[in-house]
Structure formats: structure tokens, C-alpha cells
Design a protein around this motif. Structure first.
Motif, PDB file in Angstrom:
ATOM      1  N   GLU A 102     -16.509  -0.304 -12.064  1.00  7.20           N
ATOM      2  CA  GLU A 102     -17.126  -0.335 -11.958  1.00  7.20           C
ATOM      3  C   GLU A 102     -18.874  -0.164 -12.169  1.00  7.20           C
ATOM      4  OE1 GLU A 102     -16.779  -4.917 -13.481  1.00  7.20           O
ATOM      5  OE2 GLU A 102     -15.461  -4.895 -14.798  1.00  7.20           O
ATOM      6  N   ILE A 103     -18.593  -0.496 -11.119  1.00  4.87           N
ATOM      7  CA  ILE A 103     -20.237   0.155 -10.298  1.00  4.87           C
ATOM      8  C   ILE A 103     -20.311   2.087 -10.109  1.00  4.87           C
ATOM      9  CG2 ILE A 103     -20.923  -1.196  -9.286  1.00  4.87           C
ATOM     10  CD1 ILE A 103     -20.496  -0.535  -6.700  1.00  4.87           C
ATOM     11  N   GLY A 104     -18.796   2.529 -10.294  1.00  5.70           N
ATOM     12  CA  GLY A 104     -18.471   3.840 -10.174  1.00  5.70           C
ATOM     13  C   GLY A 104     -18.288   4.666  -9.283  1.00  5.70           C
ATOM     14  N   LEU A 105     -17.425   3.935  -8.004  1.00  4.13           N
ATOM     15  CA  LEU A 105     -17.188   4.775  -7.493  1.00  4.13           C
ATOM     16  C   LEU A 105     -15.773   4.614  -7.362  1.00  4.13           C
ATOM     17  CD1 LEU A 105     -17.387   1.838  -4.464  1.00  4.13           C
ATOM     18  CD2 LEU A 105     -18.645   3.749  -4.230  1.00  4.13           C
ATOM     19  N   LYS A 106     -15.586   6.363  -6.979  1.00  5.99           N
ATOM     20  CA  LYS A 106     -13.904   6.751  -7.458  1.00  5.99           C
ATOM     21  C   LYS A 106     -12.975   7.273  -7.371  1.00  5.99           C
ATOM     22  CE  LYS A 106     -17.419  10.381  -9.905  1.00  5.99           C
ATOM     23  NZ  LYS A 106     -16.533   9.309 -11.003  1.00  5.99           N
ATOM     24  N   ASN A 107     -13.349   6.912  -5.659  1.00  5.73           N
ATOM     25  CA  ASN A 107     -12.006   6.760  -4.539  1.00  5.73           C
ATOM     26  C   ASN A 107     -12.191   5.113  -3.960  1.00  5.73           C
ATOM     27  OD1 ASN A 107     -12.344   9.777  -4.472  1.00  5.73           O
ATOM     28  ND2 ASN A 107     -14.257   9.697  -3.447  1.00  5.73           N
ATOM     29  N   VAL A 108     -11.329   4.799  -4.151  1.00  6.86           N
ATOM     30  CA  VAL A 108     -10.830   3.303  -4.351  1.00  6.86           C
ATOM     31  C   VAL A 108      -9.488   2.771  -4.353  1.00  6.86           C
ATOM     32  CG1 VAL A 108     -11.021   0.963  -5.030  1.00  6.86           C
ATOM     33  CG2 VAL A 108     -12.614   2.405  -5.562  1.00  6.86           C
ATOM     34  N   VAL A 109      -9.282   2.650  -2.569  1.00  6.02           N
ATOM     35  CA  VAL A 109      -7.037   1.849  -2.909  1.00  6.02           C
ATOM     36  C   VAL A 109      -7.374   0.905  -2.254  1.00  6.02           C
ATOM     37  CG1 VAL A 109      -5.876   2.727  -1.457  1.00  6.02           C
ATOM     38  CG2 VAL A 109      -7.325   4.101  -1.595  1.00  6.02           C
ATOM     39  N   ASN A 110      -6.566  -0.211  -3.679  1.00  2.00           N
ATOM     40  CA  ASN A 110      -6.170  -1.528  -3.425  1.00  2.00           C
ATOM     41  C   ASN A 110      -4.785  -1.380  -2.705  1.00  2.00           C
ATOM     42  OD1 ASN A 110      -5.728  -3.870  -3.561  1.00  2.00           O
ATOM     43  ND2 ASN A 110      -4.806  -3.846  -5.413  1.00  2.00           N
ATOM     44  N   LEU A 111      -5.169  -2.048  -1.422  1.00  2.86           N
ATOM     45  CA  LEU A 111      -3.941  -2.375  -0.572  1.00  2.86           C
ATOM     46  C   LEU A 111      -4.360  -3.827  -0.788  1.00  2.86           C
ATOM     47  CD1 LEU A 111      -5.704  -1.472   3.426  1.00  2.86           C
ATOM     48  CD2 LEU A 111      -4.481  -0.148   1.492  1.00  2.86           C
ATOM     49  N   LYS A 112      -2.748  -4.068  -1.688  1.00  2.00           N
ATOM     50  CA  LYS A 112      -2.515  -5.132  -2.354  1.00  2.00           C
ATOM     51  C   LYS A 112      -1.083  -5.896  -1.850  1.00  2.00           C
ATOM     52  CE  LYS A 112       1.439  -3.380  -4.829  1.00  2.00           C
ATOM     53  NZ  LYS A 112       2.465  -3.297  -6.388  1.00  2.00           N
ATOM     54  N   ASP A 113      -0.902  -6.040  -0.764  1.00  2.00           N
ATOM     55  CA  ASP A 113      -0.235  -7.103   0.136  1.00  2.00           C
ATOM     56  C   ASP A 113      -0.990  -7.520   0.980  1.00  2.00           C
ATOM     57  OD1 ASP A 113       2.166  -6.602  -1.970  1.00  2.00           O
ATOM     58  OD2 ASP A 113       3.042  -5.103  -0.452  1.00  2.00           O
ATOM     59  N   GLY A 114      -1.777  -6.874   1.355  1.00  2.00           N
ATOM     60  CA  GLY A 114      -3.023  -8.145   2.313  1.00  2.00           C
ATOM     61  C   GLY A 114      -2.796  -7.915   3.449  1.00  2.00           C
ATOM     62  N   TYR A 115      -3.653  -8.859   3.647  1.00  2.96           N
ATOM     63  CA  TYR A 115      -3.436  -9.082   5.103  1.00  2.96           C
ATOM     64  C   TYR A 115      -2.068  -9.921   5.582  1.00  2.96           C
ATOM     65  CZ  TYR A 115      -4.887 -10.112  10.111  1.00  2.96           C
ATOM     66  OH  TYR A 115      -5.478 -10.604  11.022  1.00  2.96           O
ATOM     67  N   LYS A 116      -1.879 -10.378   4.847  1.00  4.37           N
ATOM     68  CA  LYS A 116      -0.422 -11.590   5.542  1.00  4.37           C
ATOM     69  C   LYS A 116       0.584 -10.094   5.164  1.00  4.37           C
ATOM     70  CE  LYS A 116       1.683 -11.762   1.130  1.00  4.37           C
ATOM     71  NZ  LYS A 116       1.916 -12.586  -0.260  1.00  4.37           N
ATOM     72  N   ASP A 117       1.079  -8.769   5.657  1.00  3.49           N
ATOM     73  CA  ASP A 117       1.638  -7.883   4.767  1.00  3.49           C
ATOM     74  C   ASP A 117       1.567  -7.150   6.334  1.00  3.49           C
ATOM     75  OD1 ASP A 117       4.066  -6.147   4.322  1.00  3.49           O
ATOM     76  OD2 ASP A 117       2.931  -5.153   3.738  1.00  3.49           O
ATOM     77  N   TYR A 118       0.302  -6.818   7.136  1.00  8.45           N
ATOM     78  CA  TYR A 118      -0.582  -6.698   7.762  1.00  8.45           C
ATOM     79  C   TYR A 118       0.459  -7.402   9.448  1.00  8.45           C
ATOM     80  CZ  TYR A 118      -3.145  -4.513  11.917  1.00  8.45           C
ATOM     81  OH  TYR A 118      -3.423  -3.767  12.707  1.00  8.45           O
ATOM     82  N   LYS A 119       0.047  -8.631   9.166  1.00 12.77           N
ATOM     83  CA  LYS A 119       0.790  -9.515  10.801  1.00 12.77           C
ATOM     84  C   LYS A 119       1.962  -9.828  10.773  1.00 12.77           C
ATOM     85  CE  LYS A 119      -1.514 -13.414  10.723  1.00 12.77           C
ATOM     86  NZ  LYS A 119      -2.070 -14.733  10.485  1.00 12.77           N
ATOM     87  N   LYS A 120       2.475  -9.483   9.550  1.00 11.35           N
ATOM     88  CA  LYS A 120       4.089  -9.240   9.483  1.00 11.35           C
ATOM     89  C   LYS A 120       4.747  -8.176  10.914  1.00 11.35           C
ATOM     90  CE  LYS A 120       5.472 -10.527   5.339  1.00 11.35           C
ATOM     91  NZ  LYS A 120       6.181  -9.837   3.752  1.00 11.35           N
TER      92      LYS A 120
END
Length: 120
Positions: A102-120
Motif C-alpha cells: 500500500e505504501i508503494g514498495l515494489k519488491n516484497v516477498v512474504n515468507l509465509k510459513d514463518g519462523y516456526k518453519d525455519y526452526k524445524k
């Protein structure tokens, strides 16, 4: 006839404008492929400071999505950088990505499974 060409021209100009898009990466472990030593890539943790201090992905920057200052802090982000956004499980990062869009940032990537997935 000129009117038709004018309308077609306007339509093409509007249709071809770049739009902000949020990309999702299914596994936060995919961030290992990304060079976060490159100053153009920012790993953005939108969890609380307490969650961040308890553990985070290396090289992450913390901006708490639930903070009253979140909206004002993201306005200072560099629009030329790529932001990889994560939270604990994906809810806050999805909402944060919407605000970044909404503020106009064009390069945004959602790491949708989050930190819980990273810790696995």
C-alpha cells in the motif's frame, strides 16, 4: 477514429504500468538461497521484540507489526530494496506485506510459513 486510438492508447498505458506484487515463498528455509549480505535484500521480522530476542533468522531486522509505530516506520524503508518478510507463522507477515504494498514498495516477498518453519 482519433478518439478510439486515444482510448486504446490510454488503456495500454494504464495496463502496462508496473504494479506492486507480493510474492510468497512456501518455505522460509528457501531464504538460504538469498544473499542477505547484499544491502539490497532485507530480511524483515515483523514479530514482537520479545519474540525476536528469543530467536530470529540471522541478519533479520525487527519492526513489530503490532507496534503503534509500524506504519510510520515502514514509510522510511527504501523502495529500491527487496524485503523478505516473516513472522511466527504467516499471519502478521501477510498483513505486513499488504501494508508494504500500500505504501508503494515494489519488491516484497512474504515468507509465509514463518519462523516456526525455519526452526524445524
Amino acid at each position: 477514429m482519433k478518439t478510439i486510438f486515444l482510448l486504446i492508447g490510454i488503456f495500454l498505458m494504464v495496463a502496462c504500468q508496473s504494479k506492486t506484487e507480493t510474492t510468497s515463498i512456501d518455505s522460509v528455509n528457501d531464504v538460504e538461497r538469498i544473499d542477505f549480505n547484499d544491502e539490497n535484500n532485507v530480511l524483515l521480522d515483523v514479530r514482537t521484540p520479545e519474540e525476536f530476542q528469543a530467536g530470529s533468522i540471522p541478519n533479520a531486522v525487527n519492526i513489530d507489526y503490532n507496534s503503534p509505530e509500524f506504519d510510520s516506520l515502514i514509510k522510511d524503508l527504501d523502495p529500491n530494496k527487496t524485503y523478505y518478510v516473516y513472522c511466527q507463522g504467516g499471519v502478521r507477515s501477510t498483513k505486513a506485506c499488504t501494508k508494504l504494498d500500500e505504501i508503494g514498495l515494489k519488491n516484497v516477498v512474504n515468507l509465509k510459513d514463518g519462523y516456526k518453519d525455519y526452526k524445524k
